[in-house]
Design an enzyme around this catalytic site. Sequence first.
Site, PDB file in Angstrom:
ATOM      1  N   HIS A  49      42.338  33.014  37.711  1.00 12.05           N
ATOM      2  CA  HIS A  49      43.694  32.892  37.177  1.00 12.05           C
ATOM      3  C   HIS A  49      44.647  33.830  37.929  1.00 12.05           C
ATOM      4  O   HIS A  49      44.229  34.751  38.607  1.00 12.05           O
ATOM      5  CB  HIS A  49      43.721  33.193  35.672  1.00 12.05           C
ATOM      6  N   CYS A  84      49.933  46.245  35.519  1.00  4.81           N
ATOM      7  CA  CYS A  84      49.266  45.012  35.930  1.00  4.81           C
ATOM      8  C   CYS A  84      49.325  44.040  34.755  1.00  4.81           C
ATOM      9  O   CYS A  84      49.551  44.435  33.616  1.00  4.81           O
ATOM     10  CB  CYS A  84      47.833  45.271  36.362  1.00  4.81           C
ATOM     11  N   GLU A 131      37.021  40.067  35.579  1.00  2.00           N
ATOM     12  CA  GLU A 131      38.309  39.826  36.223  1.00  2.00           C
ATOM     13  C   GLU A 131      38.075  38.870  37.393  1.00  2.00           C
ATOM     14  O   GLU A 131      37.540  39.276  38.423  1.00  2.00           O
ATOM     15  CB  GLU A 131      38.912  41.141  36.734  1.00  2.00           C
ATOM     16  N   GLU A 133      40.487  36.988  39.505  1.00  2.00           N
ATOM     17  CA  GLU A 133      41.939  36.897  39.616  1.00  2.00           C
ATOM     18  C   GLU A 133      42.404  36.624  41.037  1.00  2.00           C
ATOM     19  O   GLU A 133      41.800  37.075  42.018  1.00  2.00           O
ATOM     20  CB  GLU A 133      42.581  38.190  39.107  1.00  2.00           C
TER      21      GLU A 133
END
Length: 196
Positions: A49, A84, A131, A133
């Site tokens: 994502h 973040c 994570e 990402e």
Amino acid sequence: MPESRPTSLAAENVAAAAPEILLELVDDEGVTIGTAEKHWAHQQPGHLHRAFSVFLFDKQGRLLLQRRALGKYHSPGVWSNTCCGHPYPDEPPFVAAARRTAEELGAAPALLCSAGTVRYDLPDEATGLIEREWNHLFVGLVTDELRPHPDEVDSTRFVTAQELKELQAEKPFSVWFSTVFEAALPGIREIAGRGW
């Protein structure tokens, strides 16, 4: 949205207590392919994502770090970059980075520049989350007085490059910090100097 849901009771309780937040799912080239609920996207095995990471410096060239609030569901109480987060679906990452910095720290960036992107898959052993990402990196300057939101930020600190190394040797940092910091270094050096 995918049908799967978090399987751990703790994750279900967090998801049930918080309003649904959607993230942009992306493919391996960073192209949006859909949306997913935030907590679900961070459950193993994870779903790639869109995210962003911000590195802001003061006029002396010191990096602003934040220690994440103890009540956060993901990586509580660890040190990390200035800010973040995740853009909302269809929100430009630059806009999201400026918005979220102001929300978390009570101060908007005085300057904010793109520093590229980095993709990673980093499990967080402390929380069992992951994570995965496609992270948009931003560097810039902050000149306003900080007014951190206590639900987001436990504390802040401005550090030199040497002080950052010392803090990393002493304290826990977010699992993504080293990856995004290294990827952002060319942009960081343009803003804060070759000492970084």
